[in-house]
Design an enzyme around this catalytic site. Structure first.
Site, PDB file in Angstrom:
ATOM      1  N   ARG A 127       0.846  -1.204   0.000  1.00 55.12           N
ATOM      2  CA  ARG A 127       0.000   0.000   0.000  1.00 55.12           C
ATOM      3  C   ARG A 127       0.881   1.254   0.000  1.00 55.12           C
ATOM      4  O   ARG A 127       1.976   1.252   0.536  1.00 55.12           O
ATOM      5  CB  ARG A 127      -0.950  -0.028   1.210  1.00 55.12           C
ATOM      6  CG  ARG A 127      -1.980  -1.140   1.057  1.00 55.12           C
ATOM      7  CD  ARG A 127      -2.880  -1.260   2.270  1.00 55.12           C
ATOM      8  NE  ARG A 127      -3.726  -0.090   2.450  1.00 55.12           N
ATOM      9  CZ  ARG A 127      -4.540   0.067   3.488  1.00 55.12           C
ATOM     10  NH1 ARG A 127      -4.595  -0.868   4.439  1.00 55.12           N
ATOM     11  NH2 ARG A 127      -5.283   1.135   3.594  1.00 55.12           N
ATOM     12  N   SER A 172      -7.318  12.268   3.029  1.00 56.51           N
ATOM     13  CA  SER A 172      -7.048  11.037   3.776  1.00 56.51           C
ATOM     14  C   SER A 172      -6.872  11.360   5.248  1.00 56.51           C
ATOM     15  O   SER A 172      -6.025  12.182   5.618  1.00 56.51           O
ATOM     16  CB  SER A 172      -5.771  10.368   3.233  1.00 56.51           C
ATOM     17  OG  SER A 172      -5.198   9.540   4.227  1.00 56.51           O
ATOM     18  N   ASP A 320     -15.044   3.465   3.463  1.00 57.97           N
ATOM     19  CA  ASP A 320     -15.029   2.108   4.015  1.00 57.97           C
ATOM     20  C   ASP A 320     -16.372   1.407   3.809  1.00 57.97           C
ATOM     21  O   ASP A 320     -16.462   0.190   3.958  1.00 57.97           O
ATOM     22  CB  ASP A 320     -14.672   2.145   5.508  1.00 57.97           C
ATOM     23  CG  ASP A 320     -13.201   2.501   5.722  1.00 57.97           C
ATOM     24  OD1 ASP A 320     -12.422   2.449   4.749  1.00 57.97           O
ATOM     25  OD2 ASP A 320     -12.837   2.841   6.863  1.00 57.97           O
ATOM     26  N   LYS A 347      -6.794   0.172  -0.676  1.00 56.85           N
ATOM     27  CA  LYS A 347      -7.199  -0.312   0.651  1.00 56.85           C
ATOM     28  C   LYS A 347      -6.652  -1.733   0.867  1.00 56.85           C
ATOM     29  O   LYS A 347      -5.770  -2.175   0.147  1.00 56.85           O
ATOM     30  CB  LYS A 347      -8.717  -0.257   0.773  1.00 56.85           C
ATOM     31  CG  LYS A 347      -9.279   1.148   0.627  1.00 56.85           C
ATOM     32  CD  LYS A 347      -8.897   2.018   1.794  1.00 56.85           C
ATOM     33  CE  LYS A 347      -9.338   3.453   1.594  1.00 56.85           C
ATOM     34  NZ  LYS A 347      -8.906   4.333   2.647  1.00 56.85           N
TER      35      LYS A 347
HETATM   36  C1  S3P Z   1      -8.955   5.594   8.631  1.00 60.93           C
HETATM   37  C2  S3P Z   1      -9.009   6.383   7.518  1.00 60.93           C
HETATM   38  C3  S3P Z   1      -9.494   5.926   6.227  1.00 60.93           C
HETATM   39  C4  S3P Z   1     -10.114   4.531   6.278  1.00 60.93           C
HETATM   40  C5  S3P Z   1      -9.405   3.595   7.197  1.00 60.93           C
HETATM   41  C6  S3P Z   1      -9.318   4.173   8.599  1.00 60.93           C
HETATM   42  C7  S3P Z   1      -8.555   6.205   9.907  1.00 60.93           C
HETATM   43  O1  S3P Z   1      -8.466   5.982   5.295  1.00 60.93           O
HETATM   44  O2  S3P Z   1     -10.213   3.957   5.004  1.00 60.93           O
HETATM   45  O3  S3P Z   1     -10.079   2.353   7.258  1.00 60.93           O
HETATM   46  O4  S3P Z   1      -8.798   5.601  10.981  1.00 60.93           O
HETATM   47  O5  S3P Z   1      -8.017   7.309   9.877  1.00 60.93           O
HETATM   48  P1  S3P Z   1      -7.940   7.355   4.652  1.00 60.93           P
HETATM   49  O6  S3P Z   1      -6.663   7.700   5.305  1.00 60.93           O
HETATM   50  O7  S3P Z   1      -7.788   7.062   3.200  1.00 60.93           O
HETATM   51  O8  S3P Z   1      -8.968   8.430   4.938  1.00 60.93           O
END
Ligand code: S3P
Length: 434
Positions: A127, A172, A320, A347
């Site tokens: 990732r 993000s 999600d 993801k």
């Molecule tokens: C999360 C942010 C999300 C999400 C992940 C959990 C977090 O990702 O998909 O499961 O706890 O900050 P992003 O960083 O792409 O927003």
């Protein structure tokens, strides 16, 4: 690999307490560890991702005590020397499958002057981490890793950081949180411009801990705030986990359920609004605020769903939930389109691909596009055998598909639900076959 057979259900009924919020649990453990002192976290997630976070923190000298009493197995106490006194880990830190663990810790390890190396499982090692490494390097951290410093394992030697003004290339929450953690310990203010809002649990928790932050529109300013104070946190139920049951109930012809104690932070709960727009019979009761997070009980009944369009600024706050939303769209009248969701390919699996592939293998009409999905709602899922692709949210989506389908569904690799919802299959039995 464990195969789970899910039989179609005649009736979906009952009350559940969805598991503790994974995002808030990670933050409660990591942000409290930055501060010197003790904090009690109740209803801490039992998922493998949050356990990976705990193990990494312990490797740096944070003491984590779990309650031994039967009633409080989900309560932990964090006893931290504070980030300035973290120990150099004597071995490689392993974030396993957890992107949140790796990205948040890259922020924290940029503050510490010692050498650390962090890795993860096959999925996490593939990732993208360049999005975190690049701004942390601009702040003064030294991070090297595979493929031009964009993939784990990553080696970090942090130290004195400067404040920066940074334009995030994508919305993000993990990126913004890593930057906020580092910024708390930088020598001057950091300004973070987001292209769109993502979940704001970090902002809420850091503010409650004495972090000096301010937010205007999509810009966050973080002032140096090295003297954070630990806080006790009671973690609410996870809306992302609850959304599997919400979709099961709205899409089933004979359903009435109640989901108690679920976090409904507006930066997470767009799935409820979208399903309501589609005709979902969903109502909230007992709205309250706990530990700075809005919480409610959610009532859901069988509904006649119609198609919708989702894209733009909604994507970062429902990402999600896209696989389970796609399943809802299979059961709705008309064609649903999901756009601007290309980051879903990064993801735990490539979720545009795995959602389309596996729902199609069960007889649904789902097409994968470059930046999203087109779902032709037929109201019908045939059933069959499908793969979880080592992705907890795909496994749970397929489990719910089994409840709604004509014939049974076999979920290959069903054990991956342990990442966020170890009791998922038990709760499914309870709500669908009692
Ligand atoms: C999360 C942010 C999300 C999400 C992940 C959990 C977090 O990702 O998909 O499961 O706890 O900050 P992003 O960083 O792409 O927003």
């Amino acid at each position: 690999m464990v195969n789970k057979i899910v039989m179609p259900s005649n009736k979906i009924e009952g009350t559940l307490y969805p598991p503790a919020d994974k995002s808030i649990s990670h933050r409660a453990a990591i942000l409290n560890s930055l501060a010197e002192g003790q904090a009690v976290i109740t209803n801490f997630s039992a998922g493998a991702d949050c356990i990976a976070t705990i193990h990494c923190l312990e490797s740096m000298g944070v003491i984590v005590e779990s309650s031994s009493s039967k009633e409080e197995t989900d309560q932990i106490k964090i006893i931290s020397p504070g980030i300035k006194h973290f120990e150099e880990p004597s071995n490689v830190l392993n974030a396993e499958n957890s992107g949140t663990t790796m990205r948040f810790l890259l922020g924290a390890l940029s503050v510490t002057p010692f050498l650390s190396v962090i890795t993860g499982d096959y999925s996490l090692r593939n990732r993208p981490m360049g999005r975190i490494v690049e701004p942390l390097t601009l702040m003064g951290s030294n991070i090297v890793g595979r493929i031009n410093n964009t993939r784990a394992p990553l080696a970090i030697r942090g130290g004195s950081l400067v404040g920066i003004e940074y334009e995030m290339p994508i919305a993000s929450a993990q990126l913004k949180s890593a930057l906020m953690i580092a910024s708390l310990f930088a020598s001057e203010k950091t300004t973070i411009h987001q292209p769109a809002k993502s979940r704001d649990h970090t902002e809420r928790m850091l503010s409650a801990m004495g972090g000096r932050l301010s937010e205007t529109d999509n810009t966050i300013e973080v002032m140096p705030s090295p003297e954070l104070v630990p806080i006790n946190i009671n973690v609410p139920g996870d809306i992302s986990s609850a959304s599997f049951w919400i979709v099961a109930a709205v899409a089933h012809p004979n359903a009435k359920i109640r989901l108690n104690n679920v976090g409904i932070n507006p930066s997470r709960s767009a799935i409820i609004d979208i399903l309501k727009t589609m005709g979902g019979n969903i109502s909230l009761e007992n709205n309250r605020t706990e530990g700075g997070e809005p919480v409610a009980d959610i009532l859901v009944e069988s509904s006649d769903l119609t198609a919708t369009e989702v894209g733009g600024d909604l994507i970062p706050i429902i990402q999600d939930e896209v696989p389970i939303l796609a399943l809802a769209a299979c059961m709705a009248k008309g064609t649903t389109t999901i756009k601007n969701a290309e980051d879903l390919r990064n993801k735990e699996s490539d979720r545009l691909n795995t959602t389309a592939l596996e729902l199609s293998s069960l007889g649904a009409k789902v097409t994968e596009n470059i930046d999203g999905l087109s779902i032709h709602g037929t109201g019908y899922i045939h059933g069959g055998s499908a793969k979880a692709h080592n992705d907890h949210r795909i496994a749970m989506t397929l489990g719910i598909a089994g409840l709604l389908s004509k014939n049974m569904v076999t979920v290959n690799g069903s054990e991956v639900v342990d990442i966020s919802y170890p009791d998922f299959w038990r709760d499914l039995e309870f709500i669908a076959y009692q």
